[in-house]
Design an enzyme around this catalytic site. Structure first.
Site, mmCIF file in Angstrom:
data_model
loop_
_atom_site.group_PDB
_atom_site.id
_atom_site.type_symbol
_atom_site.label_atom_id
_atom_site.label_comp_id
_atom_site.label_asym_id
_atom_site.label_seq_id
_atom_site.Cartn_x
_atom_site.Cartn_y
_atom_site.Cartn_z
ATOM 1 C CB THR A 159 -10.419 0.449 6.532
ATOM 2 O OG1 THR A 159 -9.323 0.142 7.408
ATOM 3 C CG2 THR A 159 -9.920 0.563 5.108
ATOM 4 C CE LYS A 185 -6.377 1.361 6.709
ATOM 5 N NZ LYS A 185 -6.542 -0.151 6.738
ATOM 6 C CB THR A 196 -4.447 -4.448 7.159
ATOM 7 O OG1 THR A 196 -5.190 -3.922 6.061
ATOM 8 C CG2 THR A 196 -5.148 -4.111 8.411
ATOM 9 C CD GLU A 281 -10.432 -4.428 12.497
ATOM 10 O OE1 GLU A 281 -10.516 -4.033 11.329
ATOM 11 O OE2 GLU A 281 -10.398 -5.635 12.817
ATOM 12 C CG ASN A 420 -12.594 -8.406 12.598
ATOM 13 O OD1 ASN A 420 -12.233 -8.043 11.479
ATOM 14 N ND2 ASN A 420 -12.210 -7.806 13.711
#
Length: 423
Positions: A159, A185, A196, A281, A420
């Site tokens: 993702t 991932k 996640t 991220e 985000n």
């Protein structure tokens, strides 16, 4: 043990076939690979761990049911771009249809009941089943064991990741070589149990189901459940391990072989977990938090997480600021009893584990920040130099007992906020 980073993943394991295609799950029409199929040529024993979030996505609910059925399985269908979470009865129906499509693409007598499903992406959006129906059948002809197939399958589950995550371990016993490989991932909503994240592993050893579950649960505890990026727990967290027995050898046929498999599994899981944290991220720091001298492992865990999830701590790391006061503050509200006057706190350069090694290496180059609660201000230049590095280690000894815990965390960057803040 031979340990291969950035490998073709499950394509390395005898008896497994993999593929990845674009079903345009995101609806962007850019041809991005977003759907993977993993198929064993023979039935497998299976083990899995899932999110403990009360809100569980459709794939997790179906996976829990399949695991409870305690039956052999044939593989996994997975997609990125849509979590199929908070989608109600329609989400379950869509997931079941994807399982049927996967079985049809896999052939070899497989049925929908033979597959797990993993899904990741946006929450609360219906699956675009018209595009899935059109694209998923292409997986069948592409199934293979070549490196390209393996890399496409690893890429399909990504993702916000910047790169695929794959590891292969090979080890020998009795003149035979055995293989364990995995793909994973991340990279946001990372907070056990688990993150996640999706992680799919396979081996050519035969392993009884109950033993396989015990070994996986243990390995996850030391790896995927010992990382944090942002303190959030996902609705879709899934780790699946399949053992197809293609080698013709049972892992529990000898204590030595079983221990080699156990160590390989822990090492592979730990390396994949490290890759997830490292690719969080827009992070700029990876920080190893080691809590020692705790009364219990549970208390060491609590202190490590209080530090690793503190926004004040994370932002100081982003600013290259050791700011040990924030560490002590976070430790103090972790709900663990300790005496400030007994705490030793150190900064140290990060020491990378040897490839394929599960055991965390001994920390060297410790620079004291506190000794028995007393600041060691003369060391400030050294703390700052260490905190400027991409990776560094913090060791806090509570002086309360012999328990310890190791957590991999990272900083909170302006890039994370920008990424985000909107759809």
């Amino acid at each position: 043990m031979e340990f291969l980073n950035d490998s073709p993943g499950l394509a390395d394991v005898p008896g497994f076939l993999v593929a990845g295609v674009s079903c345009d799950v995101r609806g962007l029409g850019n041809g991005r690979i977003d759907t993977a199929l993993i198929v064993s040529e023979t039935p497998c024993s299976a083990a899995a761990t899932f999110t403990t979030n009360v809100v569980k996505a459709a794939p997790v609910r179906l996976g829990l049911a399949l695991l409870a059925a305690a039956r052999p399985v044939r593989g996994i269908i997975a997609n990125s771009g849509n979590a199929n979470a908070c989608t109600g009865d329609q989400g379950l129906a869509d997931a079941r249809e994807m399982l049927a499509l996967a079985a049809r693409a896999a052939g070899r007598g497989a049925t929908a009941e033979d597959f797990f499903i993993g899904q990741t992406g946006r929450i609360g959006r219906a699956m675009p089943m018209d595009r899935v129906r059109a694209g998923l059948p292409a997986l069948g002809p592409k199934l293979g064991r070549d490196p390209q197939a393996g890399r496409e399958a690893a890429s399909a589950i990504l993702t916000s990741d910047t790169k695929p995550k794959s590891v292969t371990a090979r080890f020998t016993h009795g003149g035979k070589t055995f293989t364990l490989a995995g793909i994973a991932k991340g990279a946001g909503m990372i907070q056990p149990n688990m993150a996640t994240m999706l992680a799919f592993l396979g081996t050519d050893l035969a392993v009884p189901r109950k033993l396989l579950q015990t070994l996986l649960t243990e390995a996850v505890g030391y790896s995927f459940n010992a990382i944090t990026v942002d303190g959030d727990m996902s609705t879709n967290d899934t780790v699946i391990l399949l053992a197809n027995g293609a080698s013709g050898v049972a892992a529990d046929s000898s204590p030595e072989l079983l221990e080699k498999f156990r160590e390989a599994l822990r090492a592979v899981c730990q390396e994949l977990a490290d890759k997830i944290v490292s690719d969080g991220e827009r992070v700029s720091k990876i920080v190893e938090v080691r809590i020692e001298g705790a009364a219990t492992a549970k208390e060491a865990n609590a202190v490590a997480r209080a530090i690793g999830n503190s926004l004040l701590v994370k932002t100081s790391w982003f600013g290259h600021d050791p700011n040990w006061g924030r560490l002590m503050d976070a430790a103090g509200y972790a709900g663990v009893a300790f005496e400030e006057e007994q705490v030793d706190l150190f900064y140290a350069p990060y020491t990378h584990p040897a490839p394929g090694s599960f055991a965390a290496p001994e920390v060297s180059g410790l620079v004291p920040a506190l000794i028995k609660g007393k600041p060691q201000d003369a060391n400030l230049p050294q703390w700052k130099a260490i905190a400027k590095e991409r990776r560094f280690t913090i060791v806090m000894n509570l002086g309360m007992g012999g328990a310890s815990y190791r957590l991999l965390a990272n900083d909170l960057s302006t890039g994370y906020v920008d990424f985000n803040k909107s759809e």
